[in-house]
Design a protein around this motif. Structure first.
Motif: not given
Length: 227
Positions: A34-35, A37, A44, A70-71, A73-74, A111, A114
């Motif tokens: 999870r992220r 901001d 994170l 910031e880059q 993701r899940s 990376n 989704t």
């Protein structure tokens, strides 16, 4: 651009960090669960097979690590170096909820797109989708717990049988076909054209061979096949 792991090694599993580790440097590796901001602070949740740990990225203290976070993701694969500190307000729902990892460096190792379904226990994905993406389904806590439980049960069985003097023996999974009532699983022989191996339907033959051979106490954790 992805980072190389190099000689970096994990020092702790995510879910094993506790308040007694406060003040220590730690390196954890896993997936971004999870992220969140909040501007100058970015959080994170990093997950591995042991559980979660909250990682904090401070833009003022570590701008480079924050920019890289910031880059993320899940399901990105990451390695995080940082220092374990006690949280001001603990999260009682997490075993590692008394602490957080203040990041000094983030390595994005891979990376991810989704996922087709969320990596969590309660999902609505149909079984066909879960089996198609089995490698993702196995990341969920419930399948992990099931596999760990199976391991512990079989381990205790082996310990108990060993204490009683039993020897574990693997008998063949494939043998010549024998006439029985059940339908055979057949595997064609590469060497003997037109002939087949089958799952043993007369396993007592192997038992008798072992007993005559002097294995008066043996056991086997047998693989189970279903049509």
């Amino acid at each position: 651009m992805l980072d190389f792991l190099g000689n970096l090694k994990r020092t702790h599993y995510c879910g094993t960090l506790r308040a007694t580790d406060a003040g220590r440097d730690a390196t954890v590796m896993g997936w971004v669960d999870r992220r969140r901001d909040l501007g100058s602070l970015l959080f994170l949740d990093v997950r591995d097979r042991s559980g979660l740990v909250q990682v904090v990225f401070n833009k003022e203290a570590q701008p480079e690590a924050h920019a890289k976070a910031e880059q993320a993701r899940s399901e990105f694969v990451v390695a995080v170096e940082g220092k374990v500190v006690k949280r001001e307000k603990a999260n009682p729902e997490l075993p590692s909820g008394e602490i957080e990892l203040v990041a000094t460096k983030l390595h994005i190792l891979n990376n991810a797109k989704t996922p087709p379904f969320p990596i969590e226990n309660e999902i609505n994905a149909v079984e066909e989708t879960r089996l198609r993406f089995r490698y993702l389904d196995l990341r969920r806590p419930k399948p992990h717990a099931n596999l760990a439980l199976r391991h512990k049960i079989v381990l205790e069985m082996r310990r108990a049988m060993d204490d009683m003097g039993f020897i574990e023996v693997e008998t063949p999974m494939l043998t010549r076909s024998t006439p029985e009532g059940a339908r055979d699983y057949l595997v064609p022989s590469r060497v003997h054209q037109g002939q087949f191996y089958a799952l043993p339907q007369s396993p007592q033959i192997f038992k008798q061979i072992l007993m005559i051979g002097g294995m008066d106490r043996y056991f086997q954790v047998v693989k189970c096949f279903r049509d």
